[in-house]
Design a protein around this motif. Structure first.
Motif, PDB file in Angstrom:
ATOM      1  N   GLY A  61       0.817  -1.209   0.000  1.00  0.00           N
ATOM      2  CA  GLY A  61       0.000   0.000   0.000  1.00  0.00           C
ATOM      3  C   GLY A  61       0.851   1.260   0.000  1.00  0.00           C
ATOM      4  O   GLY A  61       2.081   1.222   0.187  1.00  0.00           O
ATOM      5  N   LYS A  85      -5.651  11.009  -1.231  1.00  0.00           N
ATOM      6  CA  LYS A  85      -6.408   9.929  -1.895  1.00  0.00           C
ATOM      7  C   LYS A  85      -6.239  10.023  -3.405  1.00  0.00           C
ATOM      8  O   LYS A  85      -6.060   9.017  -4.093  1.00  0.00           O
ATOM      9  N   THR A  90      -3.789   5.225   0.523  1.00  0.00           N
ATOM     10  CA  THR A  90      -4.870   4.652   1.326  1.00  0.00           C
ATOM     11  C   THR A  90      -4.512   4.681   2.820  1.00  0.00           C
ATOM     12  O   THR A  90      -5.251   4.150   3.638  1.00  0.00           O
ATOM     13  N   TYR A  91      -3.379   5.265   3.140  1.00  0.00           N
ATOM     14  CA  TYR A  91      -2.937   5.394   4.532  1.00  0.00           C
ATOM     15  C   TYR A  91      -2.362   6.793   4.723  1.00  0.00           C
ATOM     16  O   TYR A  91      -1.911   7.408   3.767  1.00  0.00           O
ATOM     17  N   GLY A 137     -11.717   6.535   3.262  1.00  0.00           N
ATOM     18  CA  GLY A 137     -10.793   5.930   2.302  1.00  0.00           C
ATOM     19  C   GLY A 137      -9.326   6.027   2.665  1.00  0.00           C
ATOM     20  O   GLY A 137      -8.469   5.583   1.901  1.00  0.00           O
ATOM     21  N   LEU A 138      -9.025   6.615   3.824  1.00  0.00           N
ATOM     22  CA  LEU A 138      -7.630   6.695   4.270  1.00  0.00           C
ATOM     23  C   LEU A 138      -7.536   6.059   5.648  1.00  0.00           C
ATOM     24  O   LEU A 138      -8.318   6.393   6.545  1.00  0.00           O
ATOM     25  N   GLN A 139      -6.575   5.177   5.825  1.00  0.00           N
ATOM     26  CA  GLN A 139      -6.352   4.546   7.127  1.00  0.00           C
ATOM     27  C   GLN A 139      -5.330   5.380   7.911  1.00  0.00           C
ATOM     28  O   GLN A 139      -4.164   5.443   7.520  1.00  0.00           O
TER      29      GLN A 139
END
Ligand code: PEP
Length: 273
Positions: A61, A85, A90-91, A137-139
């Protein structure tokens, strides 16, 4: 069962060509070899596009190293969650000690005035977390950690509790189980001085129990807590085998594909694959 998460924080290292080369090397070692483990890299903003391109088709990722809490506007130099994003992330790392102006290796030319204006504090970390969760949508990976003087004064647990509580202020209970924290003792970052694994496990447990006090036992059981601070191939297994340590946030050793891949391979889930 919490899935181990290993993140590489490249910090301010790497031009686009370096990022491309490192990802090529990482993929040669890790593609098809990450079952049971979440693996990600966090390059500098300027290398995100290159990294996104080079990571296509890989399970590795992509994350940002920081963000801002406003969506858009007159905030020169800032990057919003939706921009991350859009760049394929994604993080996102939040509240790392370096943007908090807290350094493991002293920076003699950073005067107190400069450090005080470095960027993050508990309140901005909380705003950033809210913005990231609102964007979806973002960890987020929320960093907490004590300095050497705070540890020596016996204040480790209270610093960790204060930073954890402040980050979570006003966060809805349904968002909490999916959160990732990183316990990063500032004195261990970039110093080669790793926190003893039993103590790292204990303090990761302090993060978890603080979440539990605020949101209950099932949230505490669900959140993942990484350890970060001089994680290397030779200490990763000891750290990652501990019950409260669900992964690693890796700085220096994430810049060498062989070292980072060896840390991923040390994840307990990988031992049985
Ligand atoms: C970090 O920057 O998050 C970190 C843990 O760095 P290092 O592994 O180099 O100590």
């Amino acid at each position: 069962m919490r899935k181990t998460i290993i993140a590489g924080n490249w910090k301010m290292n790497g031009l686009r060509a370096d990022a491309a080369a490192l990802i090529t090397d990482l993929r040669a070692k890790l593609d098809g070899n990450t079952d049971g483990v979440e693996v990600l890299v966090c390059p500098p903003f300027t290398a995100l596009a290159t990294a996104e391109e080079r990571l296509k088709g890989s399970a590795i990722g992509l994350g940002g190293q920081n963000t801002f809490w406003k969506e858009k506007g007159a905030y020169t130099g800032q990057i919003s969650p939706s921009m991350l994003k859009d760049a394929g992330c994604t993080y996102v790392i939040l509240g790392h000690s370096e943007p908090r102006g807290r350094f493991g290796v002293p920076e003699p030319d950073f005067t107190p005035e400069i450090l005080a204006h470095f960027g993050d504090c508990d309140a901005t970390v909380n705003r950033k977390l809210k913005a990231v969760l609102a964007a979806g949508g973002l960890q987020p990976i929320i960093c907490v950690g004590e300095t050497l003087s705070e540890r020596q004064a016996g204040n480790t647990d209270s610093v960790i509790q204060t930073q954890t509580r402040a980050a979570l202020d006003g966060i809805a209970p349904e968002s909490v189980p999916a959160l990732v924290f990183a316990y990063e003792p500032v004195w261990a970052i970039g110093t080669g001085e790793v926190c003893e694994a039993g103590e790292a496990d204990r303090v990761c447990g302090v993060v978890r129990s603080t979440v539990g006090e605020l949101y209950g036992e099932s949230a505490a059981d669900a959140v993942r807590v990484q350890y970060g601070g001089s994680v290397k191939a030779d200490n990763a297994l000891d750290l990652l085998s501990r019950p409260n340590i669900d992964g690693a946030l890796v700085g220096g050793a994430s810049l060498k594909a062989g070292d980072f891949a060896a840390i991923v391979a040390a994840a307990p889930e990988r031992q049985s694959v």
